[in-house]
Scaffold this motif. Structure first.
Motif, mmCIF file in Angstrom:
data_model
loop_
_atom_site.group_PDB
_atom_site.id
_atom_site.type_symbol
_atom_site.label_atom_id
_atom_site.label_comp_id
_atom_site.label_asym_id
_atom_site.label_seq_id
_atom_site.Cartn_x
_atom_site.Cartn_y
_atom_site.Cartn_z
ATOM 1 N N ILE A 129 0.842 -1.207 0.000
ATOM 2 C CA ILE A 129 0.000 0.000 0.000
ATOM 3 C C ILE A 129 0.877 1.257 0.000
ATOM 4 C CG2 ILE A 129 -1.590 1.352 1.444
ATOM 5 C CD1 ILE A 129 -2.955 -0.934 -0.031
ATOM 6 N N ALA A 130 1.972 1.205 0.795
ATOM 7 C CA ALA A 130 2.859 2.371 0.893
ATOM 8 C C ALA A 130 3.546 2.653 -0.432
ATOM 9 C CB ALA A 130 3.899 2.146 1.984
ATOM 10 N N CYS A 131 3.678 1.629 -1.261
ATOM 11 C CA CYS A 131 4.285 1.768 -2.589
ATOM 12 C C CYS A 131 3.530 2.825 -3.393
ATOM 13 C CB CYS A 131 4.194 0.435 -3.315
ATOM 14 S SG CYS A 131 5.762 -0.186 -3.856
ATOM 15 N N GLY A 132 2.227 2.859 -3.192
ATOM 16 C CA GLY A 132 1.419 3.917 -3.793
ATOM 17 C C GLY A 132 1.271 3.842 -5.300
ATOM 18 N N VAL A 133 1.703 2.748 -5.878
ATOM 19 C CA VAL A 133 1.663 2.620 -7.330
ATOM 20 C C VAL A 133 0.620 1.554 -7.672
ATOM 21 C CG1 VAL A 133 3.089 2.270 -9.373
ATOM 22 C CG2 VAL A 133 4.136 3.022 -7.241
ATOM 23 N N ASP A 134 0.040 1.661 -8.833
ATOM 24 C CA ASP A 134 -0.987 0.709 -9.222
ATOM 25 C C ASP A 134 -0.348 -0.554 -9.801
ATOM 26 O OD1 ASP A 134 -3.543 -0.288 -9.709
ATOM 27 O OD2 ASP A 134 -3.444 0.391 -11.800
ATOM 28 N N ILE A 135 0.111 -1.431 -8.909
ATOM 29 C CA ILE A 135 0.734 -2.666 -9.389
ATOM 30 C C ILE A 135 -0.083 -3.867 -8.926
ATOM 31 C CG2 ILE A 135 3.118 -1.871 -9.622
ATOM 32 C CD1 ILE A 135 3.658 -2.759 -6.832
ATOM 33 N N ASP A 136 -0.010 -4.943 -9.708
ATOM 34 C CA ASP A 136 -0.776 -6.153 -9.390
ATOM 35 C C ASP A 136 0.030 -7.129 -8.535
ATOM 36 O OD1 ASP A 136 -3.008 -5.377 -10.805
ATOM 37 O OD2 ASP A 136 -2.304 -6.239 -12.686
ATOM 38 N N ASP A 137 1.295 -7.347 -8.920
ATOM 39 C CA ASP A 137 2.074 -8.428 -8.318
ATOM 40 C C ASP A 137 3.313 -7.868 -7.633
ATOM 41 O OD1 ASP A 137 0.200 -10.149 -9.510
ATOM 42 O OD2 ASP A 137 1.327 -10.085 -11.393
ATOM 43 N N PHE A 138 3.473 -8.215 -6.377
ATOM 44 C CA PHE A 138 4.433 -7.546 -5.503
ATOM 45 C C PHE A 138 4.997 -8.563 -4.515
ATOM 46 C CE2 PHE A 138 4.993 -5.570 -1.311
ATOM 47 C CZ PHE A 138 5.697 -4.403 -1.573
ATOM 48 N N LEU A 139 6.292 -8.479 -4.272
ATOM 49 C CA LEU A 139 6.906 -9.346 -3.261
ATOM 50 C C LEU A 139 7.583 -8.497 -2.198
ATOM 51 C CD1 LEU A 139 6.534 -12.119 -4.687
ATOM 52 C CD2 LEU A 139 8.907 -12.571 -4.136
ATOM 53 N N PHE A 140 7.476 -8.946 -0.969
ATOM 54 C CA PHE A 140 8.140 -8.283 0.149
ATOM 55 C C PHE A 140 8.976 -9.336 0.868
ATOM 56 C CE2 PHE A 140 7.720 -7.002 4.783
ATOM 57 C CZ PHE A 140 8.653 -5.984 4.709
ATOM 58 N N ILE A 141 10.256 -9.021 1.059
ATOM 59 C CA ILE A 141 11.171 -9.952 1.725
ATOM 60 C C ILE A 141 11.718 -9.253 2.962
ATOM 61 C CG2 ILE A 141 13.337 -11.235 1.495
ATOM 62 C CD1 ILE A 141 11.554 -12.218 -0.653
ATOM 63 N N THR A 142 11.636 -9.897 4.132
ATOM 64 C CA THR A 142 12.262 -9.309 5.320
ATOM 65 C C THR A 142 13.508 -10.082 5.686
ATOM 66 O OG1 THR A 142 10.773 -10.664 6.666
ATOM 67 C CG2 THR A 142 10.277 -8.319 6.493
ATOM 68 N N LEU A 143 14.589 -9.340 5.853
ATOM 69 C CA LEU A 143 15.826 -9.934 6.344
ATOM 70 C C LEU A 143 15.945 -9.539 7.805
ATOM 71 C CD1 LEU A 143 18.083 -8.901 3.327
ATOM 72 C CD2 LEU A 143 16.886 -11.076 3.637
ATOM 73 N N GLY A 144 15.407 -10.353 8.678
ATOM 74 C CA GLY A 144 15.451 -10.067 10.105
ATOM 75 C C GLY A 144 16.023 -11.266 10.835
ATOM 76 N N THR A 145 15.550 -11.491 12.067
ATOM 77 C CA THR A 145 15.995 -12.673 12.813
ATOM 78 C C THR A 145 15.853 -13.901 11.912
ATOM 79 O OG1 THR A 145 15.009 -11.602 14.718
ATOM 80 C CG2 THR A 145 15.736 -13.874 15.008
ATOM 81 N N GLY A 146 14.724 -13.957 11.199
ATOM 82 C CA GLY A 146 14.547 -14.955 10.153
ATOM 83 C C GLY A 146 14.436 -14.258 8.807
ATOM 84 N N VAL A 147 14.178 -15.054 7.768
ATOM 85 C CA VAL A 147 13.861 -14.462 6.463
ATOM 86 C C VAL A 147 12.411 -14.811 6.154
ATOM 87 C CG1 VAL A 147 14.324 -14.497 3.979
ATOM 88 C CG2 VAL A 147 16.222 -14.591 5.596
ATOM 89 N N GLY A 148 11.611 -13.780 5.979
ATOM 90 C CA GLY A 148 10.199 -14.026 5.715
ATOM 91 C C GLY A 148 9.713 -13.115 4.619
ATOM 92 N N GLY A 149 8.411 -12.984 4.552
ATOM 93 C CA GLY A 149 7.887 -12.096 3.534
ATOM 94 C C GLY A 149 6.473 -12.417 3.164
ATOM 95 N N GLY A 150 6.025 -11.765 2.140
ATOM 96 C CA GLY A 150 4.661 -11.974 1.691
ATOM 97 C C GLY A 150 4.544 -11.691 0.217
ATOM 98 N N ILE A 151 3.486 -12.224 -0.349
ATOM 99 C CA ILE A 151 3.252 -12.136 -1.783
ATOM 100 C C ILE A 151 1.912 -11.451 -2.006
ATOM 101 C CG2 ILE A 151 3.057 -13.484 -3.903
ATOM 102 C CD1 ILE A 151 4.184 -15.886 -2.299
#
Lengths: 313, 313
Positions: free
Chosen positions: B120-142
């Motif tokens: 949502i913060a991206c603010g752009v009209d996109i359909d497909d998006f990946l988020f990767i977190t490099l923290g204690t573990g590696v996670g993310g969402g699609i």
């Protein structure tokens, strides 16, 4: 009734698919990929017309036409963005075919079309589905919310090209250590060849001497006949396959994951060790698990998927 | 205005999110995870009521309430199917919260909620998006087709748990060689510790001696100050990160992929080598490429995503 076309580097195969998703007739012509884009599409159109004629149906009975093609596809525009083995760049298939047929035309990547065909053949009301092919390469397709997932540039779902072995064997795509470089039939053949050299007295080696070639069955056949060296090859190969499948499930958690391609003919001999590996290694152990299975349609998957995918959008 | 709750093993954080997707006020209480499910939800409800009170708004202004929680989530039923660190199994959060609030309530996995917030913060009209977190573990969402991808059992998108190194380091999930075991902050700390032992005269080693601990910045800081041993650690670590990101892009071809988590604060120092590696190694080289970037929201992503995800369905 729908028309489905599986466009390959070697052959163009067209099939008539009835409302029960069965192919009632199919025919093929050589692609002769070195020809111009327009000539290939012309042949494709003629093949479809011959098919309709020989099936003794009227063209008005054909509701839609779909093509599965190699390469990245802009599905909305019906353009092949890039297909290396055909030498195509921004090829407007849909427009060109539209010169011959006045019906809805849908263009998909061939692996995505095959995935959709297997999904439809599944016959179950599922939303999220993965299809993996273990063939010359490792490919596949993703069905999400009952629709083909294409990625923003039409090149989505190169499932064989995630890294399974960091700093590993060089893959044909240019990256090192891709799953494909370990789990494809080509990879299995290399693994078998290496083991034959190390075990010149093995059943595999004898089979190679008598047949004169190594193929995807060499190690599997010898392993089933009790050859210890072949059993080691198959065990290690299946570990590569299973590790990749487990990775895919951890990422997608699809309801069903089907394995297709040449190697999938090994059936339970392939599936059972993979399922055991996955059950042991899945990230989520306390909730519902993905159902693993062997794909059913073989080479027809691409035709059926191409014929029907357009209706899903 | 929406209410978003980020439920963690340590703290419950609640935030009021306005129609421009900004947090206008947030508050937190300790989770005290050893308590009963009902007690934790009661505290969650009280926290929300206090937040509304202190923000001096009327509850009628709050349109919906969303929770991001650890574990696998049945989003339709609003149940946490399994969350190991909370000891929850089939916990009906939505029902329980419904006893306190008469508004639409939506429950998401926390990593998925964070991914949605960044999307949502991206603010752009996109359909497909990946988020990767490099923290204690590696996670993310699609995000696919503007919606969170959850998998059929609510456990989808364990992006850190595909195999990057077959037969590699044992991962906390039980499988060997997961991306997380090489690309998480915990992994970087182990890699740094090993290098310090091998290079007792390095800047890293000196920093460790003076500070008394190794953290995710130890190697990065020393590398920037010119320490050759630290530069080798960072180079290798970034190779692991980049190889995984390139793998994710080959699978998904998202329009945008953002990197978050503690390490993402390194900004361009992190992003540039990753982008270079990916450009060289992507499967698709002749078509539009995924845009890589650093995530913006930090810890607020989960609150904003939880607050807004319900509206997307």
């Amino acid at each position: 009734m729908n028309l489905g076309i599986d466009l390959g580097g070697t052959n163009i195969v067209a099939g008539l698919v009835d409302d029960n998703c069965n192919i009632i007739k199919k025919m093929s012509v050589p692609t002769l990929a070195e020809r111009s884009f327009e000539e290939i599409i012309k042949d494709m159109a003629h093949l479809c017309n011959r098919l309709i004629e020989e099936a003794k149906i009227d063209i008005s009975e054909v509701k839609a036409l779909g093509v599965g093609t190699p390469g990245a596809v802009d599905n909305k525009k019906g353009i092949v963005l890039h297909a290396g083995n055909l030498g195509w760049h921004n090829a407007p298939i849909k427009n060109e075919l539209g010169k011959y047929f006045k019906m809805p035309i849908n263009i998909e990547n061939d692996a995505n079309a095959a995935a959709y065909g297997e999904y439809i053949a599944c016959g179950v009301d599922i939303d999220d589905f993965l299809f993996i092919t273990l063939g010359t390469g490792v490919g596949g397709g993703i069905i999400i919310n009952k629709k083909i997932y294409r990625g923003f540039n039409g090149a989505g779902a190169e499932l064989g090209h995630f890294t399974l072995v960091h700093d590993g064997i060089h893959c044909s795509c240019g990256k090192a250590g891709c799953w494909e470089a370990y789990a494809s039939v080509s990879a299995l053949i290399s693994q078998t060849a290496e083991a034959i050299e190390e075990n010149p007295d093995s059943l595999m080696a004898k089979s190679y001497k008598s047949v004169g070639e190594i193929n995807g069955r060499t190690a599997f056949d010898a392993a089933k006949a009790g050859d210890k060296a072949a059993q080691r090859v198959v065990k290690k190969y299946l570990e590569y396959v299973a590790d990749g499948i487990c990775s895919m499930v951890n990422i997608f958690e699809p309801e069903v994951l089907l394995i297709g391609g040449g190697i999938s003919k090994e059936g339970d001999y392939l599936l059972k060790p993979i399922a055991e590996y996955c059950e042991k290694n899945y990230f989520c152990k306390n909730i519902r698990q993905t159902r693993l299975g062997i794909a059913e349609l073989g080479n027809d998957a691409g035709i059926i998927g191409a014929a029907l995918a357009g209706a899903a959008d």
